[in-house]
Design a protein around this motif. Structure first.
Motif, PDB file in Angstrom:
ATOM      1  N   PRO A  77      32.970 -15.548  31.601  1.00 23.98           N
ATOM      2  CA  PRO A  77      31.900 -16.397  32.151  1.00 23.98           C
ATOM      3  C   PRO A  77      31.215 -15.757  33.357  1.00 23.98           C
ATOM      4  O   PRO A  77      31.385 -16.174  34.494  1.00 23.98           O
ATOM      5  N   ARG A  78      30.458 -14.699  33.100  1.00 21.28           N
ATOM      6  CA  ARG A  78      29.761 -13.983  34.167  1.00 21.28           C
ATOM      7  C   ARG A  78      28.526 -13.304  33.609  1.00 21.28           C
ATOM      8  O   ARG A  78      28.384 -13.128  32.401  1.00 21.28           O
ATOM      9  N   ALA A  79      27.660 -12.900  34.525  1.00 21.47           N
ATOM     10  CA  ALA A  79      26.455 -12.152  34.158  1.00 21.47           C
ATOM     11  C   ALA A  79      26.185 -11.117  35.236  1.00 21.47           C
ATOM     12  O   ALA A  79      26.464 -11.346  36.418  1.00 21.47           O
ATOM     13  N   ALA A  80      25.644  -9.999  34.832  1.00 22.97           N
ATOM     14  CA  ALA A  80      25.185  -8.981  35.777  1.00 22.97           C
ATOM     15  C   ALA A  80      23.687  -9.211  35.973  1.00 22.97           C
ATOM     16  O   ALA A  80      22.937  -9.289  35.005  1.00 22.97           O
ATOM     17  N   VAL A  81      23.269  -9.347  37.232  1.00 22.06           N
ATOM     18  CA  VAL A  81      21.872  -9.638  37.543  1.00 22.06           C
ATOM     19  C   VAL A  81      21.278  -8.445  38.281  1.00 22.06           C
ATOM     20  O   VAL A  81      21.800  -8.028  39.320  1.00 22.06           O
ATOM     21  N   PHE A  82      20.201  -7.905  37.736  1.00 23.53           N
ATOM     22  CA  PHE A  82      19.489  -6.762  38.314  1.00 23.53           C
ATOM     23  C   PHE A  82      18.105  -7.240  38.728  1.00 23.53           C
ATOM     24  O   PHE A  82      17.379  -7.820  37.920  1.00 23.53           O
ATOM     25  N   THR A  83      17.722  -6.989  39.991  1.00 29.85           N
ATOM     26  CA  THR A  83      16.394  -7.366  40.463  1.00 29.85           C
ATOM     27  C   THR A  83      15.701  -6.124  41.016  1.00 29.85           C
ATOM     28  O   THR A  83      16.205  -5.471  41.925  1.00 29.85           O
ATOM     29  N   LEU A  84      14.544  -5.826  40.439  1.00 30.04           N
ATOM     30  CA  LEU A  84      13.725  -4.685  40.860  1.00 30.04           C
ATOM     31  C   LEU A  84      12.475  -5.232  41.518  1.00 30.04           C
ATOM     32  O   LEU A  84      11.821  -6.114  40.963  1.00 30.04           O
TER      33      LEU A  84
END
Length: 197
Positions: free
Chosen positions: A138-145
């Protein structure tokens, strides 16, 4: 979690706010060139980015650069999710509840993980967010550019896309002498040296 090395993406050390600030400021000054000494906003921007990265317990803070584009900042981390659901459902939710979105799409990474990609282009520049869902946890990797200038947006977004496409969410084997279940230290880890967060 492991990330591939991508030319044009330079991670900074996340051991401390001071070290993160110093490395990021040096990268920004190099890009700014001879005018960097007169640009008092560079150090303030580096401090602000470093503080945000540490407050959010980011696993990655990097400068993304391409010869035909304005530089961009990339920040990434892992967040818990209550109900992972389908990537498309997350995309529809973001499109309905987030102002200024230009495009929402869903895809799969090179390893088959579902990913939702959200793009905004406005007065404050261009921003892309990629949320990679872990189907096994129950997780997500979040990438913000984020590119404040937006010039050459497709080039820097393409570099970030290469990084996201290569993300590996399988748990890393514990290093010799490390207790199973021990987490990352509050100070963070260096994405440059470890390649994982």
């Amino acid at each position: 979690m492991k990330l591939p090395a991508v030319p044009g993406i330079t991670p900074v050390n996340l051991d401390s706010v001071e070290r993160t600030t110093a490395e990021l400021h040096a990268l920004m000054a190099r890009l700014r060139g001879p005018d960097a000494a007169r640009d008092l906003g560079l150090e303030a921007a580096a401090v602000q980015c470093a503080e945000v990265a540490h407050e959010q317990r980011a696993g990655l803070l990097a400068l993304v650069e391409h010869r035909d584009a304005d530089p961009a900042l990339l920040i990434a981390g892992v967040v818990p999710v209550d109900h992972p659901g389908e990537a498309a459902d997350l995309g529809y939710h973001l499109a309905d509840h987030t102002p200024g979105i230009r495009d929402v799409s869903d895809a799969r990474t090179g390893r088959g993980y579902p990913v939702v990609i959200v793009e905004r282009i406005g007065l404050s520049g261009a921003q892309l967010q990629a949320v990679v869902l872990d189907p096994d946890r129950p997780r997500a990797a979040v990438f913000t550019l984020h590119s404040p200038g937006g010039r050459g947006w497709l080039e820097v977004a393409g570099l970030a896309g290469t990084l996201v496409a290569g993300v590996d969410l399988t748990p890393a084997a514990p290093a010799p002498g490390t207790r199973v279940g021990s987490g990352r230290s509050p100070g963070g880890t260096s994405a440059r040296s470890a390649g994982r967060w």
